[in-house]
Design a protein around this motif. Structure first.
Motif, short mmCIF file in Angstrom:
data_model
loop_
_atom_site.label_atom_id
_atom_site.label_comp_id
_atom_site.label_asym_id
_atom_site.label_seq_id
_atom_site.Cartn_x
_atom_site.Cartn_y
_atom_site.Cartn_z
N LEU A 173 -10.90 -10.55 -13.71
CA LEU A 173 -11.35 -9.41 -12.90
C LEU A 173 -12.57 -8.72 -13.48
O LEU A 173 -13.42 -8.22 -12.75
N LYS A 228 -3.20 -4.36 -7.61
CA LYS A 228 -3.18 -5.71 -8.20
C LYS A 228 -3.18 -5.62 -9.72
O LYS A 228 -2.43 -6.33 -10.40
N VAL A 229 -4.00 -4.72 -10.26
CA VAL A 229 -4.06 -4.56 -11.72
C VAL A 229 -2.72 -4.08 -12.25
O VAL A 229 -2.24 -4.56 -13.28
N THR A 285 -13.08 -5.77 -14.90
CA THR A 285 -13.24 -4.37 -14.52
C THR A 285 -12.67 -3.50 -15.63
O THR A 285 -11.92 -3.98 -16.49
N ASP A 333 0.83 -1.21 0.00
CA ASP A 333 0.00 0.00 0.00
C ASP A 333 0.86 1.25 0.00
O ASP A 333 0.56 2.24 -0.68
N GLY A 354 -4.25 -3.12 -2.80
CA GLY A 354 -5.64 -2.99 -3.18
C GLY A 354 -5.88 -3.41 -4.62
O GLY A 354 -4.96 -3.84 -5.33
N PRO A 355 -7.13 -3.28 -5.08
CA PRO A 355 -7.48 -3.69 -6.45
C PRO A 355 -6.66 -2.99 -7.53
O PRO A 355 -6.24 -3.61 -8.50
N GLU A 356 -6.44 -1.68 -7.36
CA GLU A 356 -5.67 -0.93 -8.37
C GLU A 356 -4.23 -1.42 -8.42
O GLU A 356 -3.64 -1.56 -9.51
N GLU A 390 -5.43 -13.78 -15.25
CA GLU A 390 -5.88 -13.15 -14.01
C GLU A 390 -6.57 -11.81 -14.28
O GLU A 390 -7.59 -11.49 -13.66
N LEU A 391 -6.03 -11.03 -15.20
CA LEU A 391 -6.66 -9.77 -15.56
C LEU A 391 -8.04 -10.02 -16.16
O LEU A 391 -9.01 -9.31 -15.85
N ALA A 438 -8.89 -3.49 -15.47
CA ALA A 438 -8.31 -4.73 -15.99
C ALA A 438 -8.37 -4.78 -17.50
O ALA A 438 -7.43 -5.23 -18.17
#
Length: 211
Positions: A43, A15-16, A45, A5, A11-13, A39-40, A48
Motif C-alpha cells: 500500500l 482495509k488497513v 501509505t 462501511d 474503504g482504504p482505512e 499486503e500492507l 499502512a
C-alpha cells in the motif's frame, strides 16, 4: 453503504485496519500474518506503515519466524520511502520497542539519499535532532546529497550544536559533509571556524575544506 462501511471497516482505512488485525495475530497460521504484512507493504501509505510497525510490539514462536517477519517489515518500511518517515518517528518517540524501528529509520534515510526530490530535504530536517547519532548523520547525508539550499543553514546550526554539546563524532561527520556540500558558512564564519575539527579549514570563500 455496505456492511463493512457501516462497521467502519470499509474503504482504504478499513482495509488497513483489517490487515493490521491479521498482521498482529500472534496465534494462528503464520502464513495469514505474513500475507497481511505483504499486503500492507504494497500500500505504501502512512496508515499502512503505522500498521506494519505494530508488528514490532510482540514476539511469536519460533524465534526464527519472529526475526524473519520483523526483517520483512523492515524491508517494506524502507521501500515505502519518505511516506514512512513520520510513522517511524512517531513510533520511536512513543514506544519502548525501538530497536527494529531505529534500523528502519536509518535504512529509510540511506535509501532516500539515492533519490532527489524537493520534498525530501524538508522531510528529513527534523531527524537532525534525533537522539541517535547514526540517525543524525544519515539525515545530514541525505540533506547534502539533495543539494537543496533549505538544508544549508540547519546543517551549519547542527554542526555548531554538536560542537557545543561535545559530540565529537557528529561534529566530525558534519564537518566532512559540509566540506562535500560546497555550501559556504557565511553568517556563521567565526563560530564555525572556532568549532572546526583538526584537518579542516575555511577557505577564502567561506567554505569548509580539508587541509
Amino acid at each position: 453503504m455496505g456492511l463493512l462501511d457501516m462497521l467502519g471497516m470499509g474503504g482504504p482505512e478499513g482495509k488497513v485496519r483489517r490487515l493490521q488485525k491479521k498482521a498482529s495475530a500472534k496465534f494462528g497460521p503464520a502464513e495469514n500474518r505474513q500475507g497481511a504484512i505483504e499486503e500492507l507493504g504494497a500500500l505504501k501509505t502512512e496508515a499502512a506503515a503505522e500498521a506494519l510497525l505494530m508488528r514490532y510490539t510482540f514476539r511469536v514462536d519460533p524465534g526464527i519466524t519472529d526475526d524473519e517477519e520483523k526483517a520483512r517489515v523492515l524491508a517494506l518500511i524502507t521501500q515505502a520511502g519518505d511516506v514512512a518517515l513520520g510513522p517511524v518517528k512517531r513510533f520511536i518517540s512513543s514506544r519502548d520497542e525501538i530497536s527494529w524501528p531505529l534500523r528502519a529509520l536509518e535504512g529509510l534515510l540511506h535509501a532516500l539519499s539515492a533519490h532527489k526530490s524537493p520534498e525530501i530535504a524538508p522531510a528529513v530536517l527534523p531527524f537532525l535532532d534525533d537522539m541517535d547519532d547514526e540517525v543524525q548523520i544519515a539525515a545530514a547525508e541525505v540533506i547534502v546529497r539533495q543539494q537543496d539550499p533549505v538544508g544549508r543553514e540547519p546543517l551549519i546550526q547542527h554542526f555548531l550544536k554538536a560542537h557545543e554539546g561535545s559530540n565529537a563524532r557528529v561534529r566530525e561527520a558534519l564537518a566532512g559533509l559540509l566540506a562535500d556540500s560546497g555550501w559556504d558558512v557565511k553568517g556563521y564564519t567565526p563560530k564555525v571556524e572556532a568549532a572546526l575539527p583538526q584537518g579542516y579549514k575555511l577557505d577564502s570563500r567561506g567554505k569548509l575544506a580539508r587541509k
